[in-house]
Scaffold this motif. Structure first.
Motif, PDB file in Angstrom:
ATOM      1  N   SER A 110       0.655  -1.381   0.004  1.00  0.00           N
ATOM      2  CA  SER A 110       0.228   0.404   0.037  1.00  0.00           C
ATOM      3  C   SER A 110       1.381   1.259  -0.262  1.00  0.00           C
ATOM      4  O   SER A 110       0.023   2.577  -0.685  1.00  0.00           O
ATOM      5  CB  SER A 110      -0.528  -0.108   1.340  1.00  0.00           C
ATOM      6  N   THR A 111       2.026   1.512   0.578  1.00  0.00           N
ATOM      7  CA  THR A 111       2.887   2.718   0.612  1.00  0.00           C
ATOM      8  C   THR A 111       3.630   2.331  -1.244  1.00  0.00           C
ATOM      9  O   THR A 111       3.884   2.043  -1.824  1.00  0.00           O
ATOM     10  CB  THR A 111       4.141   2.096   1.008  1.00  0.00           C
ATOM     11  N   SER A 112       4.045   3.729  -1.141  1.00  0.00           N
ATOM     12  CA  SER A 112       4.466   3.924  -2.094  1.00  0.00           C
ATOM     13  C   SER A 112       5.614   4.861  -2.341  1.00  0.00           C
ATOM     14  O   SER A 112       6.256   6.076  -1.413  1.00  0.00           O
ATOM     15  CB  SER A 112       3.792   4.937  -3.485  1.00  0.00           C
ATOM     16  N   MET A 113       6.768   4.584  -3.072  1.00  0.00           N
ATOM     17  CA  MET A 113       7.969   5.097  -2.954  1.00  0.00           C
ATOM     18  C   MET A 113       8.418   6.077  -3.538  1.00  0.00           C
ATOM     19  O   MET A 113       7.741   6.172  -4.746  1.00  0.00           O
ATOM     20  CB  MET A 113       9.124   3.842  -3.684  1.00  0.00           C
ATOM     21  N   ARG A 114       9.119   6.946  -2.819  1.00  0.00           N
ATOM     22  CA  ARG A 114       9.355   8.567  -3.293  1.00  0.00           C
ATOM     23  C   ARG A 114      10.378   8.133  -5.133  1.00  0.00           C
ATOM     24  O   ARG A 114      11.074   7.994  -4.325  1.00  0.00           O
ATOM     25  CB  ARG A 114      10.376   9.620  -2.515  1.00  0.00           C
ATOM     26  N   ASP A 115       9.789   9.766  -5.616  1.00  0.00           N
ATOM     27  CA  ASP A 115      10.346   8.822  -7.083  1.00  0.00           C
ATOM     28  C   ASP A 115      11.966   9.969  -7.073  1.00  0.00           C
ATOM     29  O   ASP A 115      12.794   9.347  -7.197  1.00  0.00           O
ATOM     30  CB  ASP A 115       9.583   8.877  -8.152  1.00  0.00           C
ATOM     31  N   GLN A 116      11.606  11.169  -6.158  1.00  0.00           N
ATOM     32  CA  GLN A 116      13.443  11.853  -6.506  1.00  0.00           C
ATOM     33  C   GLN A 116      13.270  12.576  -4.831  1.00  0.00           C
ATOM     34  O   GLN A 116      12.064  12.311  -4.334  1.00  0.00           O
ATOM     35  CB  GLN A 116      13.150  13.428  -7.136  1.00  0.00           C
ATOM     36  N   GLU A 117      14.776  12.840  -4.820  1.00  0.00           N
ATOM     37  CA  GLU A 117      14.158  13.738  -3.715  1.00  0.00           C
ATOM     38  C   GLU A 117      14.371  15.604  -3.619  1.00  0.00           C
ATOM     39  O   GLU A 117      15.187  15.712  -4.631  1.00  0.00           O
ATOM     40  CB  GLU A 117      15.944  13.744  -3.436  1.00  0.00           C
ATOM     41  N   LEU A 118      13.372  15.794  -3.362  1.00  0.00           N
ATOM     42  CA  LEU A 118      13.542  17.025  -4.017  1.00  0.00           C
ATOM     43  C   LEU A 118      14.618  18.074  -3.027  1.00  0.00           C
ATOM     44  O   LEU A 118      15.023  18.722  -1.689  1.00  0.00           O
ATOM     45  CB  LEU A 118      12.332  17.574  -3.121  1.00  0.00           C
ATOM     46  N   LEU A 119      15.619  18.582  -4.259  1.00  0.00           N
ATOM     47  CA  LEU A 119      17.037  19.282  -3.554  1.00  0.00           C
ATOM     48  C   LEU A 119      15.905  21.606  -3.759  1.00  0.00           C
ATOM     49  O   LEU A 119      17.084  22.371  -3.548  1.00  0.00           O
ATOM     50  CB  LEU A 119      17.670  19.390  -5.071  1.00  0.00           C
ATOM     51  N   VAL A 120      15.075  21.532  -3.800  1.00  0.00           N
ATOM     52  CA  VAL A 120      14.577  23.118  -4.331  1.00  0.00           C
ATOM     53  C   VAL A 120      13.601  22.753  -2.918  1.00  0.00           C
ATOM     54  O   VAL A 120      12.396  21.907  -2.703  1.00  0.00           O
ATOM     55  CB  VAL A 120      13.834  23.470  -5.221  1.00  0.00           C
ATOM     56  N   ARG A 121      12.809  24.178  -2.399  1.00  0.00           N
ATOM     57  CA  ARG A 121      12.392  24.202  -1.987  1.00  0.00           C
ATOM     58  C   ARG A 121      10.668  24.766  -2.601  1.00  0.00           C
ATOM     59  O   ARG A 121      11.335  25.849  -3.241  1.00  0.00           O
ATOM     60  CB  ARG A 121      12.114  25.121  -0.338  1.00  0.00           C
ATOM     61  N   TYR A 122       9.808  25.200  -2.677  1.00  0.00           N
ATOM     62  CA  TYR A 122       8.763  25.746  -3.352  1.00  0.00           C
ATOM     63  C   TYR A 122       7.091  25.533  -2.286  1.00  0.00           C
ATOM     64  O   TYR A 122       7.204  24.784  -1.764  1.00  0.00           O
ATOM     65  CB  TYR A 122       8.285  25.223  -4.314  1.00  0.00           C
ATOM     66  N   LYS A 123       6.895  26.679  -2.387  1.00  0.00           N
ATOM     67  CA  LYS A 123       5.144  26.986  -2.442  1.00  0.00           C
ATOM     68  C   LYS A 123       4.556  27.576  -3.295  1.00  0.00           C
ATOM     69  O   LYS A 123       4.708  28.332  -3.608  1.00  0.00           O
ATOM     70  CB  LYS A 123       5.087  28.214  -1.427  1.00  0.00           C
ATOM     71  N   LEU A 124       3.956  26.167  -3.518  1.00  0.00           N
ATOM     72  CA  LEU A 124       2.569  26.694  -4.503  1.00  0.00           C
ATOM     73  C   LEU A 124       1.972  27.464  -4.044  1.00  0.00           C
ATOM     74  O   LEU A 124       0.833  27.497  -3.588  1.00  0.00           O
ATOM     75  CB  LEU A 124       2.373  25.100  -5.024  1.00  0.00           C
ATOM     76  N   PRO A 125       1.995  28.486  -5.732  1.00  0.00           N
ATOM     77  CA  PRO A 125       1.178  29.356  -6.042  1.00  0.00           C
ATOM     78  C   PRO A 125      -0.489  28.730  -5.691  1.00  0.00           C
ATOM     79  O   PRO A 125      -0.898  27.543  -6.270  1.00  0.00           O
ATOM     80  CB  PRO A 125       0.586  29.701  -6.941  1.00  0.00           C
ATOM     81  N   THR A 126      -1.690  29.548  -5.452  1.00  0.00           N
ATOM     82  CA  THR A 126      -2.933  29.026  -5.163  1.00  0.00           C
ATOM     83  C   THR A 126      -4.034  29.342  -6.069  1.00  0.00           C
ATOM     84  O   THR A 126      -3.566  30.054  -7.007  1.00  0.00           O
ATOM     85  CB  THR A 126      -3.682  29.839  -3.807  1.00  0.00           C
ATOM     86  N   ALA A 127      -5.021  28.626  -6.158  1.00  0.00           N
ATOM     87  CA  ALA A 127      -5.889  28.643  -7.285  1.00  0.00           C
ATOM     88  C   ALA A 127      -7.043  27.954  -7.372  1.00  0.00           C
ATOM     89  O   ALA A 127      -6.984  27.070  -6.542  1.00  0.00           O
ATOM     90  CB  ALA A 127      -5.417  27.658  -8.959  1.00  0.00           C
ATOM     91  N   THR A 128      -8.102  28.591  -8.177  1.00  0.00           N
ATOM     92  CA  THR A 128      -9.581  28.206  -7.330  1.00  0.00           C
ATOM     93  C   THR A 128     -10.354  26.660  -8.503  1.00  0.00           C
ATOM     94  O   THR A 128     -10.907  26.061  -8.137  1.00  0.00           O
ATOM     95  CB  THR A 128     -11.007  28.678  -7.902  1.00  0.00           C
ATOM     96  N   GLU A 129     -10.081  26.790  -9.938  1.00  0.00           N
ATOM     97  CA  GLU A 129      -9.870  25.974 -11.008  1.00  0.00           C
ATOM     98  C   GLU A 129      -8.570  24.808 -10.623  1.00  0.00           C
ATOM     99  O   GLU A 129      -7.998  24.784 -11.359  1.00  0.00           O
ATOM    100  CB  GLU A 129     -10.455  25.981 -11.555  1.00  0.00           C
ATOM    101  N   VAL A 130      -8.986  23.847 -10.096  1.00  0.00           N
ATOM    102  CA  VAL A 130      -7.745  22.916 -10.186  1.00  0.00           C
ATOM    103  C   VAL A 130      -8.118  21.399 -10.249  1.00  0.00           C
ATOM    104  O   VAL A 130      -9.045  21.250  -9.487  1.00  0.00           O
ATOM    105  CB  VAL A 130      -7.187  22.224  -8.594  1.00  0.00           C
ATOM    106  N   GLN A 131      -8.015  20.519 -11.656  1.00  0.00           N
ATOM    107  CA  GLN A 131      -7.875  19.970 -11.535  1.00  0.00           C
ATOM    108  C   GLN A 131      -6.523  18.405 -11.239  1.00  0.00           C
ATOM    109  O   GLN A 131      -5.552  19.204 -11.786  1.00  0.00           O
ATOM    110  CB  GLN A 131      -8.165  19.323 -13.224  1.00  0.00           C
ATOM    111  N   LYS A 132      -7.203  16.872 -10.999  1.00  0.00           N
ATOM    112  CA  LYS A 132      -6.088  16.327 -10.253  1.00  0.00           C
ATOM    113  C   LYS A 132      -5.155  15.651 -11.659  1.00  0.00           C
ATOM    114  O   LYS A 132      -6.495  15.644 -12.652  1.00  0.00           O
ATOM    115  CB  LYS A 132      -6.660  15.526  -9.838  1.00  0.00           C
TER     116      LYS A 132
END
Length: 153
Positions: A31-53
């Motif tokens: 049931s668990t998934s392995m992380r593909d990459q190690e994040l080397l950057v920090r980010y805060k995603l911008p916000t939006a009202t119309e988001v699709q997966k």
């Protein structure tokens, strides 16, 4: 009423304990998934009202843009960096990245490949434009932008 002797509780059988532990271990492995990459950057995603997966995440390649992680700031400074897979790259390296990602896909799935740009909300638009220009040169025209969902009032 008088108690008859010193009766003790019977011992608990532990014969099935290894089977239970094995089932729990197997459940978590599946049931668990392995992380593909190690994040080397920090980010805060911008916000939006119309988001699709995104539907099929196996066909998505990620480009992370933002200031380096705290451990990397001594070496790379605080200017936004582009992370492709597990290393910092320049915009000119995006074409090679897209080519290698396409080669990893099946022939039928190559046309469905999407590039997801996860950029910090404070990243200058010039960096994003450079990335978009390189994606055009690499003929990667399906681009999605990652954002966090907000309540649209």
């Amino acid at each position: 009423m008088k108690k008859k002797g010193n009766k003790e509780l019977p011992a608990i059988s532990t014969a099935s304990l290894p089977d239970v532990i094995y089932m729990i271990l197997f459940f978590f492995m599946v049931s668990t998934s392995m992380r593909d990459q190690e994040l080397l950057v920090r980010y805060k995603l911008p916000t939006a009202t119309e988001v699709q997966k995104l539907e099929n995440k196996s066909l998505v390649s990620y480009i992370h843009v933002g200031p380096p992680a705290l451990a990397m700031q001594a070496k790379f400074g605080t200017a936004p960096q582009i992370q492709l897979n597990d290393s910092y790259k320049k915009p000119r390296d995006i074409g090679q990245f897209i080519a290698s990602e396409r080669d990893a896909l099946n022939e039928s799935d190559r046309a469905l490949m999407t590039v997801c740009l996860k950029a910090d909300e404070n990243t200058k638009m010039g960096v994003v434009t450079d990335i978009k220009q390189e994606l055009r040169r690499a003929n990667a025209l399906k681009i999605s932008y990652a954002a966090s969902k907000t309540m649209g009032y």
